[in-house]
Design a protein around this motif. Structure first.
Motif, PDB file in Angstrom:
ATOM      1  N   LEU A 418     117.615  29.597 -86.272  1.00  0.00           N
ATOM      2  CA  LEU A 418     116.394  28.718 -85.849  1.00  0.00           C
ATOM      3  C   LEU A 418     116.580  27.684 -84.841  1.00  0.00           C
ATOM      4  N   LEU A 419     117.599  26.811 -84.703  1.00  0.00           N
ATOM      5  CA  LEU A 419     117.811  25.949 -83.935  1.00  0.00           C
ATOM      6  C   LEU A 419     118.226  26.552 -82.549  1.00  0.00           C
ATOM      7  N   GLU A 420     118.704  27.802 -82.701  1.00  0.00           N
ATOM      8  CA  GLU A 420     118.897  28.323 -81.278  1.00  0.00           C
ATOM      9  C   GLU A 420     117.663  28.692 -80.634  1.00  0.00           C
ATOM     10  N   ARG A 462     119.527  28.161 -76.520  1.00  0.00           N
ATOM     11  CA  ARG A 462     120.318  26.952 -76.477  1.00  0.00           C
ATOM     12  C   ARG A 462     121.800  27.457 -77.313  1.00  0.00           C
ATOM     13  N   ASP A 463     122.886  27.173 -76.795  1.00  0.00           N
ATOM     14  CA  ASP A 463     124.160  27.464 -77.677  1.00  0.00           C
ATOM     15  C   ASP A 463     124.408  26.028 -78.622  1.00  0.00           C
ATOM     16  N   LEU A 464     124.793  26.168 -79.727  1.00  0.00           N
ATOM     17  CA  LEU A 464     124.960  24.921 -80.527  1.00  0.00           C
ATOM     18  C   LEU A 464     126.316  24.534 -80.675  1.00  0.00           C
ATOM     19  N   ILE A 488     123.894  20.507 -86.118  1.00  0.00           N
ATOM     20  CA  ILE A 488     123.590  19.475 -86.585  1.00  0.00           C
ATOM     21  C   ILE A 488     124.452  18.228 -86.775  1.00  0.00           C
ATOM     22  N   LEU A 489     123.789  17.232 -86.191  1.00  0.00           N
ATOM     23  CA  LEU A 489     124.212  16.018 -86.260  1.00  0.00           C
ATOM     24  C   LEU A 489     123.996  15.186 -87.377  1.00  0.00           C
ATOM     25  N   ALA A 522     122.923  20.762 -77.434  1.00  0.00           N
ATOM     26  CA  ALA A 522     123.707  21.348 -78.071  1.00  0.00           C
ATOM     27  C   ALA A 522     123.722  21.157 -79.890  1.00  0.00           C
ATOM     28  N   PHE A 523     123.192  19.822 -79.696  1.00  0.00           N
ATOM     29  CA  PHE A 523     122.720  19.382 -81.183  1.00  0.00           C
ATOM     30  C   PHE A 523     121.211  19.069 -81.488  1.00  0.00           C
TER      31      PHE A 523
END
Length: 613
Positions: A418-420, A462-464, A488-489, A522-523
């Motif tokens: 999902l975040l990517e 994006r790359d995480l 995730i930060l 990345a975050f």
């Protein structure tokens, strides 16, 4: 054939080494619940306590504590259950391959409840005060029934076909209850609510029977999210391998589950009384609120009655095993219930209801060059409009076509996916001041809060990151940056001291600061918490803190946030304020004195040695 009653199940489990009798004295005040939680963590056998202080009845713990024991209990009927549900999920496939569906045929007659003239549950009567007084957490408002089977019928259509068998919290004493009253706490979206509403419209009191014990299949049926047209009594017969035996007595207004261990009969009164507080399955207390009251007219029990119980707390607990078992049985039904949805997962580690992950199809505009969420939004709205998925606060849904091997139950991989892919300018959709879970205190008011549909489709953007570096100088009070998972930060934030639904300008300041961060892409997800080390220690901690301590509309911020045509968006990262707020319910904490007493029972030579963690 399945078990006729709980006594047969207990005898079989004891014979096969899956149940242990504990003859040492134990206390129903805090001690038994503490033992249950530790027995579950240790994957212990079921435990039958024969000497409960102040109570004449034995109490049974951890009956459903492992997946293996659940499968053993229902070993004779699972194949038929799976065949019936598979045929219901895809009738066309059943017609095309009739031989595969033959195993469903012997199970079908078991779905028809039967009348019986014999009811062991009515053999004896006792006072309400004679029932076990289980108290699970130090701040609980009184003793509660933790595995009740609450039976009601529709006043407009009395009878078994429109009946409801649900598991709702029952407070046996405490607060302002009279000696013949119990509290009945049912959450929104529950079947008994419709029956109660119909009774109120007619100016009638609603008769209710509360059963405890009985064939284990009824406990599972009472918590099942069953499809329309399949009643709990029918499913209990299917799962238990025996038709539900119901007895009609002239002394009681409703039929009784003949093989139950206990039956509390009464009517819901027209007024409310305070119920709670009570430690709940999210890991916090649900606070004291007004709920319906049941005036008890009779308490019956069978000879040799056993009182089964469980304990609640931050997941995983025994109800986690229920959830996994339910998913196993009903997974094939998901596409039938929710068109366009292939798989759903209510994330237990987040408290079950706060977080729902789903995989769906994205087929609305296959001619577009880039896939984007369209059908996924329709599916998410459907999930928020029916069954227990309507209780979710965060619905995260991804397109199956983007990653055919992805599974919603692989939570870390789902978040990475999902975040990517998320486009924070289009993929976040808020529903404000909506109906929410009664046990959730993060929203606007009791039963009222917001929801977020976070839908993602398309290619990777994006790359995480997995290592945090080059953070700019953060505003005062923020620090201790840690990575909780890919992209995730987690940051420690200053103590939250604002009122309900007040935005925190310090969070806006943090968002502006992170706009200068070279790693912001990345975050893409930043959680602000009270204890960053705890939150980042494992992914379950992150899930519990982030989603049980936040309300989407009140607690989401973002770098470059704007509102256009009432659609909120940001450039990223997305900030989630998951600090404890002054209006939140307190988290559950064990009593150290009780823990020491149970430690002594578990020491070498003690009755619980080798049985609890």
């Amino acid at each position: 054939m399945g078990y006729r009653n709980l006594q047969e199940c207990v005898a079989d489990l004891e014979k096969t080494g899956q149940l242990r009798r504990i003859d040492a004295p134990v206390d129903p005040y805090l001690e038994l619940a503490h033992i249950q939680r530790r027995a579950f963590r240790a994957k212990s056998p079921a435990l039958l306590f024969t000497r409960v202080r102040g109570c004449a009845f034995p109490m049974l713990a951890n009956l459903f504590g492992t997946r293996e024991r659940l499968h053993y209990i229902f070993r004779d009927s699972l194949a038929g259950v799976e065949a019936v549900l598979a045929a219901r999920a895809d009738p066309a496939a059943a017609l095309k391959h009739p031989l595969r569906s033959l195993r469903a045929l012997p199970a079908l007659p078991r779905m028809l409840p039967r009348r019986t003239s014999r009811a062991p549950v009515l053999e004896n009567r006792c006072a309400l005060s004679a029932l076990p007084r289980l108290v699970g957490w130090p701040l609980d408002g009184g003793p509660f029934i933790t595995l009740p089977l609450v039976y009601s019928e529709d006043p407009a259509r009395p009878g078994l076909d429109a009946s409801n068998l649900g598991m709702y919290r029952v407070q046996l004493a405490g607060n302002d209850y009279a000696a013949d009253e119990v509290g009945l706490h049912y959450q929104i979206h529950r079947g008994i609510g419709a029956h109660h509403a119909a009774a109120l419209e007619r100016g009638q009191s609603l008769p209710v029977n509360i059963f405890v014990g009985g064939p284990p299949a009824f406990t599972v049926a009472a918590v099942m999210p069953l499809p329309e047209g399949l009643s709990e009594l029918r499913f209990a017969g299917l799962l238990g391998g025996r038709r539900a035996a119901m007895h009609y007595s002239r002394r009681l207004p409703l039929p009784v589950l003949a093989e139950a261990d206990f039956c509390i009969s009464g009517h819901i009164l027209p007024h409310l009384k305070p119920e709670g507080p009570f430690g709940d399955h999210v890991g916090y207390y649900s606070l004291r609120h007004d709920f319906p009251v049941l005036q008890v007219e009779a308490v019956h029990h069978r000879t040799g009655a056993i009182w089964p119980y469980t304990a609640v707390g931050r997941p995983p607990q025994e109800d986690t095993v229920f959830g996994d078992f339910i998913h196993e049985l009903t997974g094939a039904l998901v596409p039938q219930v929710f068109q366009g949805v292939r798989e759903v997962h209510a994330v237990d580690a987040a408290g079950v209801h706060p977080l729902l992950l789903a995989l769906g199809s994205e087929r609305y505009t296959p001619y577009e060059a880039q896939r984007r969420p369209r059908e996924l939004l329709t599916a998410a709205l459907h999930m928020l409009g029916t069954t227990q998925t309507a209780l979710a606060k965060y619905v995260l849904v991804a397109a199956h076509e983007d990653a055919p091997d992805l599974r919603a139950r692989d939570v870390v991989a789902f978040f990475r996916h999902l975040l990517e892919r998320t486009d924070f300018g289009r993929d976040l959709h808020f529903i404000t001041r909506s109906t929410t879970d009664t046990l959730d205190y993060t929203g606007f008011a009791l039963n009222e809060g917001s929801k977020l549909i976070w839908a993602s489709a398309g290619g990777k953007r994006r790359d995480l990151g997995l290592e945090v570096h080059d953070l700019p100088s953060l505003p005062e009070g923020f620090g201790d940056a840690r990575c909780a998972g890919p992209g995730i930060l987690v940051l420690r934030g200053p103590r939250h001291e604002l009122g309900r639904n007040e935005t925190d300008p310090r969070m806006d300041g943090l968002a502006a600061c992170l706009a200068r961060w070279p790693q912001r892409e990345a975050f893409p997800l930043v959680a602000v918490v009270d204890d960053a080390a705890f939150c980042a220690a494992d992914f379950d901690n992150f899930l519990w803190v982030a989603f049980s301590r936040s309300d989407p509309a009140a607690d989401i911020y973002g770098t470059g946030a704007v509102v256009r045509a009432r659609h909120w968006s940001c450039e990223g990262p997305l900030l989630l304020d998951a600090r404890v707020k002054p209006f939140h319910a307190p988290a559950l904490e064990e009593d150290p004195a009780v823990q020491r007493r149970v430690d002594a029972l578990a020491a070498p030579g003690g009755p619980l040695h080798g049985l609890i963690e």
